[in-house]
Design a protein around this motif. Structure first.
Motif, PDB file in Angstrom:
ATOM      1  N   GLY A 199       1.016  -1.352   0.084  1.00 49.19           N
ATOM      2  CA  GLY A 199      -0.091  -0.053   0.164  1.00 49.19           C
ATOM      3  C   GLY A 199       0.834   1.393   0.003  1.00 49.19           C
ATOM      4  N   ALA A 200       1.877   1.292  -0.476  1.00 52.00           N
ATOM      5  CA  ALA A 200       2.891   2.366  -0.530  1.00 52.00           C
ATOM      6  C   ALA A 200       2.270   3.374  -1.570  1.00 52.00           C
ATOM      7  N   GLY A 201       2.327   4.498  -1.392  1.00 54.24           N
ATOM      8  CA  GLY A 201       1.923   5.632  -2.397  1.00 54.24           C
ATOM      9  C   GLY A 201       3.096   5.923  -3.266  1.00 54.24           C
ATOM     10  N   ARG A 202       2.837   6.838  -4.207  1.00 54.49           N
ATOM     11  CA  ARG A 202       4.018   7.469  -5.332  1.00 54.49           C
ATOM     12  C   ARG A 202       5.098   7.847  -4.333  1.00 54.49           C
ATOM     13  N   TRP A 203       4.794   8.790  -3.464  1.00 55.08           N
ATOM     14  CA  TRP A 203       6.096   9.604  -2.781  1.00 55.08           C
ATOM     15  C   TRP A 203       6.663   8.510  -1.767  1.00 55.08           C
ATOM     16  N   GLN A 204       5.809   7.578  -1.375  1.00 51.90           N
ATOM     17  CA  GLN A 204       6.732   6.741  -0.638  1.00 51.90           C
ATOM     18  C   GLN A 204       7.661   5.613  -1.379  1.00 51.90           C
ATOM     19  N   GLN A 205       7.112   5.253  -2.549  1.00 50.89           N
ATOM     20  CA  GLN A 205       7.877   4.474  -3.527  1.00 50.89           C
ATOM     21  C   GLN A 205       9.179   5.355  -3.816  1.00 50.89           C
ATOM     22  N   THR A 206       8.964   6.602  -4.144  1.00 49.04           N
ATOM     23  CA  THR A 206      10.332   7.200  -4.595  1.00 49.04           C
ATOM     24  C   THR A 206      11.158   7.340  -3.270  1.00 49.04           C
ATOM     25  N   ARG A 207      10.537   7.780  -2.056  1.00 50.51           N
ATOM     26  CA  ARG A 207      11.727   7.882  -1.086  1.00 50.51           C
ATOM     27  C   ARG A 207      12.261   6.475  -0.500  1.00 50.51           C
ATOM     28  N   HIS A 208      11.532   5.540  -0.720  1.00 48.91           N
ATOM     29  CA  HIS A 208      12.100   4.265  -0.040  1.00 48.91           C
ATOM     30  C   HIS A 208      12.731   3.230  -0.999  1.00 48.91           C
ATOM     31  N   ILE A 209      12.221   3.435  -2.385  1.00 49.16           N
ATOM     32  CA  ILE A 209      12.891   2.693  -3.370  1.00 49.16           C
ATOM     33  C   ILE A 209      13.712   3.159  -4.343  1.00 49.16           C
ATOM     34  N   THR A 210      12.962   4.231  -4.967  1.00 46.89           N
ATOM     35  CA  THR A 210      13.831   4.944  -6.034  1.00 46.89           C
ATOM     36  C   THR A 210      15.223   5.662  -5.529  1.00 46.89           C
TER      37      THR A 210
END
Lengths: 300, 294
Positions: A199-210
């Motif tokens: 359930g990670a949103g776009r910003w969370q994906q950017t912060r924690h993966i990208t």
């Protein structure tokens, strides 16, 4: 004669290297010998070994130049701002490009933003001098239209360093994105799928993966660029500056140029250049060591 | 809510694409503007009516530029520089990269020569001694001054070494068993396998020679020996009245300096624009090949 079989096998390799070695000896190592000029009062008539030796006088003279510390400060400030902008902008644009689904759109944007990289600073300065002109330049026309005051981008010494940084970004950010885009494609798509399930949103994906995925590239390029802190960009500054903006825009390389080739103070110019080379060597060495530690980087 | 992989948020995507489009327009706007100026009349340019499209279309600025003998001469010297410099750079790059791509057991002096070349990118004598050595070797005012001092481009050599190292050793061993010498190996195995990287590096070398301006500026005492970029540097960036003939001054009164400058800039840019599609196709490979690993 050549009993050593190994050596006979190696001979052609030496032959291949020979022409390049000669050229590098003359045109790269030759000038290193010429550094003796830094310790002479060089007289062109007397030559390299006939000119009188004056010890460290040139260095003393250099530190008594009224503007020397200002110039060093300008160099570090301009180069530092360029390093920061040269990381921030390409990373941001690479992240934005990475989110574009349509390939043709992405490719067109890339085609356009890479272009300035391939134009020389003479060409780009010619363009900039026209569009930034306070009287007839289109940028100031636009500013006036929007109700702002005219800015003398190339003649106002409070603005000039920022003009340098922005125009440098113009030339180089597109090309800078290539490396980060390459790093972004290396991130495992499964990570995004997993994040999605959680359930990670776009910003969370950017912060924690990208961002963590490209952080090693960012760290590597940052540390390597630290070796450049004394290179504020001779080609650019030389083509854009004028006596109006010496206070904030004169850098070590332009000072060396004027001292040596305009005022013919060969000894002083060589001394300044030598000191800069030595400090740069130290910085490059340090940044390379740091890069090796931080990102396991080696040239070969 | 919004997801990257499955359900792209339309608002975010639109915003993202709009921002990127604006960025690209800002990037290319100055170049298109100058191009439009070069095809406009001087009165239109002076009245500030030119933005992205020529106003009162005319070729008079181009006619003036191509009628200036100094411009044509400088253009010719740049072409000469590229035609001489590119093959020499490439030949030396390959000849240096091949031995240095060998293992130490194949070429025992490898480490020594690697450092011999690496030192030159880490440390240099500086501007003044460099200038003096070139003067000492008698190259001032000769086109060779623009070619020989930079004849061994170390960064390209590094790129090439990294590429040569990917050539499968089995291939080389087989050829060696058949009695092939180093020359044959380089010519018949390494080079055919390296066509893409050689194309990339050649393009970079051409662009580098075309764009170089500083060496021409200080190594040519006689302005009639300037390559195009050095000539433009003195004409556009640092106009020196001595460089202009009386005829130039007369005509400049008629034709606005600004549109002439624009035409000169565009002509100097043209070869790069022509090469750009090829450049773009190759350089991404080139960059990822050479610079950053890991």
């Amino acid at each position: 004669m050549l009993k050593d079989k190994k050596l006979r096998r190696e001979l052609p390799l030496y032959a291949m290297l020979a022409p390049a070695v000669v050229l590098v000896l003359v045109y790269a190592y030759g000038p290193m010998l010429g550094i003796v000029i830094a310790f002479q009062r060089f007289l062109p008539g007397k030559g390299l070994f006939g000119s009188p030796w004056i010890g460290l006088d040139n260095f003393r003279f250099m530190f008594q130049m009224p503007t020397i510390w200002q110039v060093v400060g300008n160099t570090i400030l301009i180069a530092g701002m360029k390093i920061v902008a040269g990381i921030f902008v390409p990373v941001t644009v690479a992240l934005m490009l990475n989110d574009v689904g349509s390939q043709p759109f992405k490719r067109s944007i890339q085609t356009i933003i890479y272009l300035p990289h391939f134009l020389s600073w003479v060409i780009l300065s010619g363009i900039l001098i026209d569009i930034l002109s306070p009287s007839e330049g289109i940028v100031n026309q636009l500013l006036e239209l929007l109700g702002f005051e005219t800015v003398f981008f190339l003649g106002d010494d409070r603005v000039f360093p920022f003009t340098l940084v922005v125009t440098d970004v113009w030339k180089s950010f597109g090309f800078g994105t290539i490396v980060y885009l390459a790093a972004l494609t290396g991130i495992d798509p499964a990570l995004y799928e997993a994040a999605l399930v959680d359930g990670a949103g776009r910003w969370q994906q950017t912060r924690h993966i990208t961002l963590p995925g490209i952080s090693s590239t960012i760290i590597l390029l940052t540390t390597l660029s630290l070796g450049n802190i004394l290179n504020a960009g001779f080609d650019q500054v030389f083509n854009l500056y004028s006596p109006l903006v010496y206070r904030t825009g004169d850098i070590i390389d332009t000072l060396v140029y004027r001292t040596g080739l305009v005022n013919n103070q060969y000894g002083v110019a060589t001394a300044v250049g030598l000191l800069k080379s030595l400090v740069a060597l130290l910085l490059i060495g340090t940044s390379y060591k740091l890069a090796q530690k931080a990102a396991n980087y080696t040239i070969f | 809510m919004a997801s990257k992989m499955l359900r792209p948020a339309p608002l975010f995507n639109i915003l993202n694409q709009v921002l990127l489009a604006v960025l690209a327009i800002v990037c290319v706007f100055p170049i298109v503007h100058v191009l439009a100026l070069s095809f406009s009349t001087s009165t239109a340019a002076a009245s500030g009516r030119v933005t992205l499209w020529p106003v009162e279309f005319t070729l008079s600025s181009y006619r003036f530029v191509t009628d200036t003998p100094a411009f044509g001469r400088a253009f010719g010297i740049s072409v000469q520089r590229v035609l001489l410099g590119m093959p020499i750079n490439m030949l030396l790059t390959v000849l240096v990269a091949y031995p240095l791509a060998k293992e130490r057991r194949q070429f025992r002096a490898r480490t020594f020569f690697v450092w011999f070349f690496l030192v030159t990118i880490l440390f240099s004598g500086g501007l003044i001694p460099w200038y003096m050595v070139i003067r000492l070797t008698g190259l001032i005012d000769s086109v060779w001054a623009l070619i020989l001092p930079g004849a061994v481009p170390i960064f390209n050599v590094i790129l090439m070494i990294n590429f040569f190292r990917n050539v499968p050793p089995a291939l080389e061993e087989a050829a060696y068993m058949d009695g092939a010498g180093h020359g044959t190996l380089l010519w018949r195995i390494y080079l055919p396998l390296s066509v893409p990287v050689i194309a990339t590096v050649s393009l970079f070398v051409i662009v580098g020679h075309w764009n170089a301006w500083f060496d021409g500026l200080i190594l040519m005492n006689n302005p009639s020996r300037y390559p195009l970029q050095s000539y433009l540097q003195t004409i556009i960036i640092n106009p020196d009245p001595k460089m202009l003939t009386e005829r130039d001054l007369e005509i400049l009164k008629v034709i606005n300096n600004r549109t002439t400058r624009a035409a000169q800039i565009f002509i100097a840019m043209l070869p790069i624009l022509v090469a750009y599609p090829f450049l773009q196709r190759y350089f991404t490979t080139g960059i990822t090949l050479g610079s950053v690993k890991g």
